[in-house]
Write an enzyme that holds these catalytic residues in place. Structure first.
Site, PDB file in Angstrom:
ATOM      1  N   HIS A 110     -18.311 -19.110  -3.971  1.00 61.87           N
ATOM      2  CA  HIS A 110     -19.209 -20.115  -4.521  1.00 61.87           C
ATOM      3  C   HIS A 110     -18.500 -20.872  -5.641  1.00 61.87           C
ATOM      4  O   HIS A 110     -17.416 -20.475  -6.080  1.00 61.87           O
ATOM      5  CB  HIS A 110     -20.500 -19.488  -5.053  1.00 61.87           C
ATOM      6  CG  HIS A 110     -20.286 -18.385  -6.041  1.00 61.87           C
ATOM      7  ND1 HIS A 110     -19.942 -18.604  -7.348  1.00 61.87           N
ATOM      8  CD2 HIS A 110     -20.339 -17.039  -5.904  1.00 61.87           C
ATOM      9  CE1 HIS A 110     -19.813 -17.461  -7.971  1.00 61.87           C
ATOM     10  NE2 HIS A 110     -20.040 -16.482  -7.120  1.00 61.87           N
TER      11      HIS A 110
HETATM   12  P1  TYD Z   1     -22.776 -13.458  -7.476  1.00 58.90           P
HETATM   13  O1  TYD Z   1     -22.558 -14.336  -8.663  1.00 58.90           O
HETATM   14  O2  TYD Z   1     -22.955 -14.124  -6.152  1.00 58.90           O
HETATM   15  O3  TYD Z   1     -21.618 -12.374  -7.360  1.00 58.90           O
HETATM   16  P2  TYD Z   1     -20.045 -12.534  -7.081  1.00 58.90           P
HETATM   17  O4  TYD Z   1     -19.648 -13.939  -7.380  1.00 58.90           O
HETATM   18  O5  TYD Z   1     -19.395 -11.545  -7.974  1.00 58.90           O
HETATM   19  O6  TYD Z   1     -19.793 -12.171  -5.655  1.00 58.90           O
HETATM   20  O7  TYD Z   1     -24.027 -12.522  -7.790  1.00 58.90           O
HETATM   21  C1  TYD Z   1     -24.407 -11.456  -6.930  1.00 58.90           C
HETATM   22  C2  TYD Z   1     -25.883 -11.204  -7.117  1.00 58.90           C
HETATM   23  O8  TYD Z   1     -26.152 -10.786  -8.443  1.00 58.90           O
HETATM   24  C3  TYD Z   1     -26.738 -12.432  -6.852  1.00 58.90           C
HETATM   25  O9  TYD Z   1     -27.905 -12.015  -6.174  1.00 58.90           O
HETATM   26  C4  TYD Z   1     -27.101 -12.918  -8.232  1.00 58.90           C
HETATM   27  C5  TYD Z   1     -27.088 -11.660  -9.075  1.00 58.90           C
HETATM   28  N1  TYD Z   1     -26.634 -11.917 -10.465  1.00 58.90           N
HETATM   29  C6  TYD Z   1     -27.556 -11.836 -11.501  1.00 58.90           C
HETATM   30  O10 TYD Z   1     -28.761 -11.585 -11.291  1.00 58.90           O
HETATM   31  N2  TYD Z   1     -27.137 -12.066 -12.780  1.00 58.90           N
HETATM   32  C7  TYD Z   1     -25.838 -12.350 -13.067  1.00 58.90           C
HETATM   33  O11 TYD Z   1     -25.473 -12.566 -14.253  1.00 58.90           O
HETATM   34  C8  TYD Z   1     -24.884 -12.433 -11.983  1.00 58.90           C
HETATM   35  C9  TYD Z   1     -23.446 -12.761 -12.230  1.00 58.90           C
HETATM   36  C10 TYD Z   1     -25.331 -12.193 -10.717  1.00 58.90           C
END
Ligand code: TYD
Length: 148
Positions: free
Chosen positions: A62
């Protein structure tokens, strides 16, 4: 530190990404690295970390419209594959706890190749907001290439 890039984040490219050295105090008893407010170019609003990551895991996938992040590989190693939506791609291997990656807004990132025991600490410039995410690569490319 990236000059104009924050004022128009949609123009940011992978050339705006920087490995930044975290000041460290070396000691035979063990090293100590310090992140002070002055160390990073934004105010920290959130801290989170990735741990217990399976080695075949793929994270990220993303981009963010406004969020800036400072990634520190506290333990182990992993790769950060970045794309700017203009056809440029750059991979950073993070494997030293005193070498961090500053990710400016408007950059697609994928985290892969996690070593066993890898821990990624993330210092973030805003609170969590799903509206700030672009989770589809083609939408990201459109977002970066639309007329300003
Ligand atoms: P995501 O940012 O997509 O993870 P990565 O980039 O590490 O693969 O986040 C994964 C899940 O966690 C998504 O459902 C959103 C949640 N999340 C939160 O609730 N708070 C946060 O601060 C972060 C970073 C993620």
């Amino acid at each position: 530190m990236t000059g104009m890039s924050h004022s128009n984040m949609t123009r940011n490219t992978v050339a705006d990404l920087r490995i930044m050295e975290v000041p460290q105090i070396k000691d035979t008893r063990g090293n100590l690295a310090v992140v002070e407010a002055e160390t990073i170019p934004f105010e920290i609003k959130r801290v989170y970390y990735l741990y217990d990551v399976p080695s075949d895991s793929f994270r990220g996938g993303h981009a963010h419209k406004k969020l800036q992040q400072f990634l520190i590989p506290l333990s182990g190693s992993f790769d950060v594959v970045t794309k700017d939506g203009f056809g440029n791609e750059k991979t950073f291997m993070l494997n030293k706890p005193n070498k961090a990656l500053l990710i400016v807004p408007g950059i697609w990132r994928e985290l892969t190749n996690f070593s066993s025991g890898a821990v990624c600490l993330v210092l973030a410039s805003t609170k969590y907001s799903e509206e700030d995410y672009i989770r589809d690569l083609n939408s990201f490319i459109d977002y970066k290439n639309k007329k300003q």
